[in-house]
Every structure is written in C-alpha cells, then in structure tokens.
Design a protein around this motif. Structure first.
Motif, PDB file in Angstrom:
ATOM      1  N   VAL A 412       2.552   3.012 -10.520  1.00  0.00           N
ATOM      2  CA  VAL A 412       1.669   3.834  -9.671  1.00  0.00           C
ATOM      3  C   VAL A 412       1.984   3.608  -8.198  1.00  0.00           C
ATOM      4  O   VAL A 412       1.831   4.552  -7.506  1.00  0.00           O
ATOM      5  N   ALA A 413       2.556   2.418  -7.810  1.00  0.00           N
ATOM      6  CA  ALA A 413       3.127   2.401  -6.481  1.00  0.00           C
ATOM      7  C   ALA A 413       4.291   3.105  -6.322  1.00  0.00           C
ATOM      8  O   ALA A 413       4.392   3.869  -5.073  1.00  0.00           O
ATOM      9  N   THR A 414       5.251   3.547  -7.258  1.00  0.00           N
ATOM     10  CA  THR A 414       6.190   4.439  -6.985  1.00  0.00           C
ATOM     11  C   THR A 414       5.726   5.732  -6.978  1.00  0.00           C
ATOM     12  O   THR A 414       6.412   6.779  -6.141  1.00  0.00           O
ATOM     13  N   LEU A 415       4.712   6.305  -7.624  1.00  0.00           N
ATOM     14  CA  LEU A 415       4.168   7.416  -7.557  1.00  0.00           C
ATOM     15  C   LEU A 415       3.199   7.739  -6.349  1.00  0.00           C
ATOM     16  O   LEU A 415       3.258   8.868  -5.891  1.00  0.00           O
ATOM     17  N   HIS A 416       2.779   6.407  -5.784  1.00  0.00           N
ATOM     18  CA  HIS A 416       1.871   6.915  -4.684  1.00  0.00           C
ATOM     19  C   HIS A 416       2.432   5.807  -3.554  1.00  0.00           C
ATOM     20  O   HIS A 416       1.529   4.682  -3.335  1.00  0.00           O
ATOM     21  N   PRO A 417       3.605   5.931  -2.900  1.00  0.00           N
ATOM     22  CA  PRO A 417       4.024   4.677  -1.990  1.00  0.00           C
ATOM     23  C   PRO A 417       3.184   4.666  -0.783  1.00  0.00           C
ATOM     24  O   PRO A 417       3.310   3.496  -0.204  1.00  0.00           O
ATOM     25  N   GLU A 418       2.446   5.632  -0.747  1.00  0.00           N
ATOM     26  CA  GLU A 418       1.374   5.498   0.888  1.00  0.00           C
ATOM     27  C   GLU A 418       0.072   4.660   0.363  1.00  0.00           C
ATOM     28  O   GLU A 418      -0.634   4.119   1.444  1.00  0.00           O
ATOM     29  N   TRP A 419      -0.079   4.286  -0.878  1.00  0.00           N
ATOM     30  CA  TRP A 419      -1.092   3.548  -1.220  1.00  0.00           C
ATOM     31  C   TRP A 419      -1.398   2.005  -1.160  1.00  0.00           C
ATOM     32  O   TRP A 419      -0.179   1.436  -0.875  1.00  0.00           O
ATOM     33  N   SER A 420      -2.407   1.614  -0.835  1.00  0.00           N
ATOM     34  CA  SER A 420      -2.423   0.053  -0.323  1.00  0.00           C
ATOM     35  C   SER A 420      -2.422  -0.647  -1.596  1.00  0.00           C
ATOM     36  O   SER A 420      -2.641  -0.093  -2.870  1.00  0.00           O
ATOM     37  N   ASP A 421      -2.240  -1.996  -1.663  1.00  0.00           N
ATOM     38  CA  ASP A 421      -2.227  -2.744  -2.983  1.00  0.00           C
ATOM     39  C   ASP A 421      -3.638  -2.780  -3.677  1.00  0.00           C
ATOM     40  O   ASP A 421      -3.806  -2.566  -4.842  1.00  0.00           O
ATOM     41  N   GLU A 422      -4.866  -2.631  -2.789  1.00  0.00           N
ATOM     42  CA  GLU A 422      -5.969  -2.457  -3.226  1.00  0.00           C
ATOM     43  C   GLU A 422      -6.186  -1.255  -4.071  1.00  0.00           C
ATOM     44  O   GLU A 422      -6.727  -1.056  -5.176  1.00  0.00           O
ATOM     45  N   GLN A 423      -5.599  -0.096  -3.478  1.00  0.00           N
ATOM     46  CA  GLN A 423      -5.862   1.145  -4.251  1.00  0.00           C
ATOM     47  C   GLN A 423      -4.825   1.361  -5.597  1.00  0.00           C
ATOM     48  O   GLN A 423      -5.425   1.998  -6.534  1.00  0.00           O
ATOM     49  N   ILE A 424      -3.723   0.559  -5.591  1.00  0.00           N
ATOM     50  CA  ILE A 424      -2.891   0.414  -6.696  1.00  0.00           C
ATOM     51  C   ILE A 424      -3.865  -0.281  -7.895  1.00  0.00           C
ATOM     52  O   ILE A 424      -3.823   0.168  -9.185  1.00  0.00           O
ATOM     53  N   SER A 425      -4.387  -1.390  -7.541  1.00  0.00           N
ATOM     54  CA  SER A 425      -5.237  -1.966  -8.693  1.00  0.00           C
ATOM     55  C   SER A 425      -6.258  -1.333  -9.062  1.00  0.00           C
ATOM     56  O   SER A 425      -6.597  -1.269  -9.995  1.00  0.00           O
ATOM     57  N   ASP A 426      -7.056  -0.603  -8.064  1.00  0.00           N
ATOM     58  CA  ASP A 426      -8.226   0.382  -8.638  1.00  0.00           C
ATOM     59  C   ASP A 426      -7.667   1.252  -9.489  1.00  0.00           C
ATOM     60  O   ASP A 426      -8.383   1.647 -10.538  1.00  0.00           O
ATOM     61  N   GLU A 427      -6.586   1.896  -9.313  1.00  0.00           N
ATOM     62  CA  GLU A 427      -5.992   2.879  -9.953  1.00  0.00           C
ATOM     63  C   GLU A 427      -5.479   2.518 -11.444  1.00  0.00           C
ATOM     64  O   GLU A 427      -5.761   3.057 -12.426  1.00  0.00           O
ATOM     65  N   CYS A 428      -4.664   1.382 -11.423  1.00  0.00           N
ATOM     66  CA  CYS A 428      -4.461   0.600 -12.579  1.00  0.00           C
ATOM     67  C   CYS A 428      -5.843   0.411 -13.614  1.00  0.00           C
ATOM     68  O   CYS A 428      -5.769   0.579 -14.680  1.00  0.00           O
ATOM     69  N   ALA A 429      -6.813   0.011 -12.766  1.00  0.00           N
ATOM     70  CA  ALA A 429      -7.788  -0.388 -13.791  1.00  0.00           C
ATOM     71  C   ALA A 429      -8.360   0.814 -14.468  1.00  0.00           C
ATOM     72  O   ALA A 429      -8.905   0.894 -15.548  1.00  0.00           O
ATOM     73  N   LEU A 430      -8.605   1.758 -13.429  1.00  0.00           N
ATOM     74  CA  LEU A 430      -8.994   3.043 -14.140  1.00  0.00           C
ATOM     75  C   LEU A 430      -8.119   3.778 -15.249  1.00  0.00           C
ATOM     76  O   LEU A 430      -8.641   4.274 -16.281  1.00  0.00           O
ATOM     77  N   ILE A 431      -6.844   3.240 -15.332  1.00  0.00           N
ATOM     78  CA  ILE A 431      -6.032   4.014 -16.129  1.00  0.00           C
ATOM     79  C   ILE A 431      -6.105   3.106 -17.457  1.00  0.00           C
ATOM     80  O   ILE A 431      -6.061   3.568 -18.809  1.00  0.00           O
TER      81      ILE A 431
END
Length: 451
Positions: A412-431
């Motif tokens: 997720v961080a590679t696909l969205h390098p502009e995201w914060s750690d919080e946004q990455i964590s939220d996206e992983c939870a949704l996935i």
C-alpha cells in the motif's frame, strides 16, 4: 543591553556590505532594464533592453520540489493542534515563498508572533540593502547572537533586534536613533521569556545554510543575456544581405559636371547610402553587389545553458522545454533530486525550532499548554514519476503482493507514497476486512463435501 547610535550605524554598515550578494541574486532572477552602448542602441533602436531572468527557472525548479508532507509530534493532540495552526497560516503557500528565498539567497527567515487565534507566521527575505532580515553571528564560533529585521518607510529607518530572551526596537528619526515603542504601554525591551523567566528563543528564525543555489551561475546568466543582445544586434544589422558598390568614385557626391559637391565650409560631401531590406538603388554607372546575410548560430546559447545546468544541478530540459519521459527523465533529474534532499536536511531543523517556539508561545499567551514534544518533519519525495513508470510500478507491486513476496503495508505504501502511516493502516484494515468477507462468502457458497 541597549545599542548606542554608533553601534546601530556600524551594524547597518555591516549588513549593507553583506547585502551585495543578495542584490546580485535578486537581479539574476528578476527582469531588469540595462542601458545599451551607443552603437548597440543605434542598432536595436532603443536605449535600454530588458534582461531574461534565466536563473529564476533554476530557482523555481529546485524550490518546486520542496514540499513538507507532514510535521508531527509524539502527542496526538498537539499534532492535531499543530496542523490547525499551520492551516490557519496557509502554510502550503508560506512554504512556497520561503523555499524560493532560501534557494535564491541561501537564507530566509520566519517571524513568529501571537495573534487573536494563535501563532502568526510571516516570511522575511534576507536583507537586500533596503529591507529584510539578517543574522548577526559571533566572530569566535560563528554562532548566531541575534537576528535583525530592518525596513525603510518614507525615509524613516526601523530596526528590530531579536534575542532569545527579548526584542529591542529602534527608530531613526532625522538620522538620530531612538528607542521605539509600538504601543504607549509597551515594555522596552519586549521580554521574550516564559512564566518561569526562561528564554523562548528568537522570534525571528533563520532558515538555510547561507549558500545560494544559483550563486555560481550568476555570471553565466549575465553571459546568456549578453549573447541574446549580440544575436539581436546581428539579426538587425546583418540579418539581410550587405550591399557594396564598385565602379566610379563612390566616396564623394559629384555635380553633373563631375565636380565634388561641397558644403558650406567648402568641404566635399561624402556619399551616404542608406539601404533597407527590399530597397532599390539607381546608381548610374556604378555597380551594387551584396554579400550573403549573416546566419544566426545558437550554439553559444546552448553551451551556456549546459554550463548553467552543470552549475545549478537543474537538468537542461527544464530550460529548453524538451522534456524526456520514463527512465530518461528520472536519470536526468538525479543531481537535482540530490540537491533537493540536501535542502530538506538543511531546512528541517529550523522548522522544528519554529514548532517548538509555537508551543512555547501557546503556553505564554493563553493557548493550549503542552509539554516539550518530540517533533519530526517528513517530506514528499522529489522524484517525478511519469504515467508509464507509475503504471509499471503499480503492476509490479501487485504481482509481488499476490506472490506473497511483499507485505500488505509495504504494498500500500508503494502504491500510495504520498499517504501517511495512518492512512496506510486504515487502508490495510479495509483490505483485510474485504478479504475476510470475500472468503466467508466463498465458504458459504461452496460448502465442504460431506460436512
């Protein structure tokens, strides 16, 4: 401590001496009118010519890659408050102005004060001989003793000195320095300490290392404009075929009897022939011929752009407009990106000092009170990705994740390098939630035989 009139005058002398470099960088990045020589003026038909600020392209190329992604602390409530303070100051616009000044002059300043709703941040340029800010350093170890902001209004000079524990204000009335109070009941000097009497730190924060990123290219920029002038003059004076006459006596005008025509001082009148493009001369027995027109050669301009590129680290395509794509673009901007990352390291400590001061001011002026925080500054990466590179990276990332060779947060961080750690964590939870739901539906629709 109160400065004497002599000390303040000496301070201005020192600042004026240092401002020469700042004025040179300003001239190099702004169009300005230059006075032409009489010969050049006659050819171009104008007394002055406006320069092309080619080095401003370099300043913009470097500063436009500097973007703070986030400034965070070790306390969630403070981080939220900090983001609100920065938003109220339109920090995304303030930092654009700040970084341009740092790239151009080597140093810029942020003046922090307290307003009705919180900290107020103002960018100050380096002193240019008229207005601006400067740091006064120790002769022993080059450490900053205090910072100065000075400006001129209607012939009156104002000067503020910012120490860690106080602010001293001065005004020069009719050439005589006096103490200045901006309000009738204002204390002089203005104390700059917390409730325990501890210094808050200078309210005028210097940002940068003093090294202009275009300093070594100023002469090249002048040469570029001189070359443009030469080409314009060449085009005007020799851009069409040059005529010449042969046969007969062409030096003086003659009468019908062949005698030289004389002026009122009995001097022979020299022949003058003014030829313009497309004109036709009738010369009698004389013969007019022409040389080939001059051909403009832009190779010298290209060489100068190449040297400016080498000096500033800004690739040539930024100046010429011939942008490559894909891997070629990334390769061309390696040196530029390295310079940007170096500047990120130079700027970050000063931004941290700015945040610490904002926190201290909040406690002093009735805002929220926080313990001294740990602060971190994160930046957006300077690399430019073209669409083909982005698609290729996304495809490779998905394949690695599907093969179990990359973790979900990393993918997720590679696909969205502009995201914060919080946004990455939220996206992983949704996935994970979506994958769990899908697995349950598959199990329901395809029960295990014999169960």
């Amino acid at each position: 401590m109160t400065f004497s009139a002599e000390q303040l005058n000496m301070l201005l002398v020192e600042l004026n001496a240092r401002s020469r470099k700042v004025r040179e960088s300003h001239d190099a990045t702004h169009p300005r009118d230059v006075v032409l020589s009489p010969v050049m003026s006659a050819i171009l038909g104008t007394l002055t010519r406006r320069t092309v600020p080619i080095l401003d392209v370099a300043v913009e190329a470097i500063s436009s890659k500097l973007f703070v992604r986030d400034i965070t602390t070790d306390k969630a409530t403070l981080t939220k408050q900090l983001r609100a303070w920065l938003k109220a100051n339109t920090f995304e616009l303030l930092e654009r102005e700040l970084y341009r000044h740092i790239v151009r002059d080597g140093t810029a300043y942020i003046l922090a004060s307290w307003g009705a709703s919180g900290p107020v941040l103002t960018v100050k340029e380096a002193y240019d001989g008229m207005d601006g800010a400067a740091a006064v350093c120790s002769e022993m170890d080059d450490s900053t003793l205090y910072t100065v902001n000075t400006w001129l209004v209607g012939g009156t000079r104002y000067l503020d000195c910012y120490f860690d524990d106080r602010i001293e204000k001065y005004i020069a009335l009719q050439g005589r320095w006096e103490l200045r109070r901006d309000a009738p009941d204002e204390t002089w000097p203005v104390p700059w300490v917390n409730a325990d009497g501890e210094p808050l730190g200078s309210a005028l924060i210097a940002i940068g290392d003093g090294e202009s990123r275009i300093r070594n290219s100023i002469q090249l920029g002048d040469d570029f404009n001189a070359a443009l002038l030469d080409m314009a003059a060449l085009s005007r004076s020799q851009g069409w075929p040059q005529r010449f006459m042969t046969g007969g006596n062409n030096e003086f005008l003659v009468t019908s009897n062949g005698q030289p025509l004389r002026d009122e001082f009995n001097r022979p009148v020299r022949r003058r022939i003014i030829v313009e493009p497309g004109s036709i001369l009738t010369l009698g027995d004389n013969k007019i011929e022409q040389l080939d027109a001059a051909t403009l050669d832009t190779q010298y301009l290209r060489e100068l752009i190449s040297l400016i590129s080498l000096s500033t680290g800004v690739p040539q395509h930024v100046f010429t407009g011939d942008w490559p794509s894909g891997i070629a673009l990334q390769s061309a901007e390696i040196r530029l990106n390295e310079k940007v990352e170096d500047l990120q390291g130079v700027i970050s400590p000063s931004l941290i000092s700015m945040v610490r001061l904002m926190v201290k001011m909040s406690a002093l002026f009735g805002g929220p009170v926080y313990a001294e925080p740990d602060i971190s500054v994160s930046w957006y990466p300077p690399e430019i990705e073209s669409e083909d590179l982005r698609q290729g990276r996304d495809k490779a990332t998905k394949e690695l994740y599907a093969a179990g060779l990359m973790s979900m947060p990393r993918a997720v961080a590679t696909l969205h390098p502009e995201w914060s750690d919080e946004q990455i964590s939220d996206e992983c939870a949704l996935i994970l939630s979506a994958e769990t739901g899908r697995a349950q539906r598959i199990a329901t629709n395809n029960p295990t035989p014999g169960a």
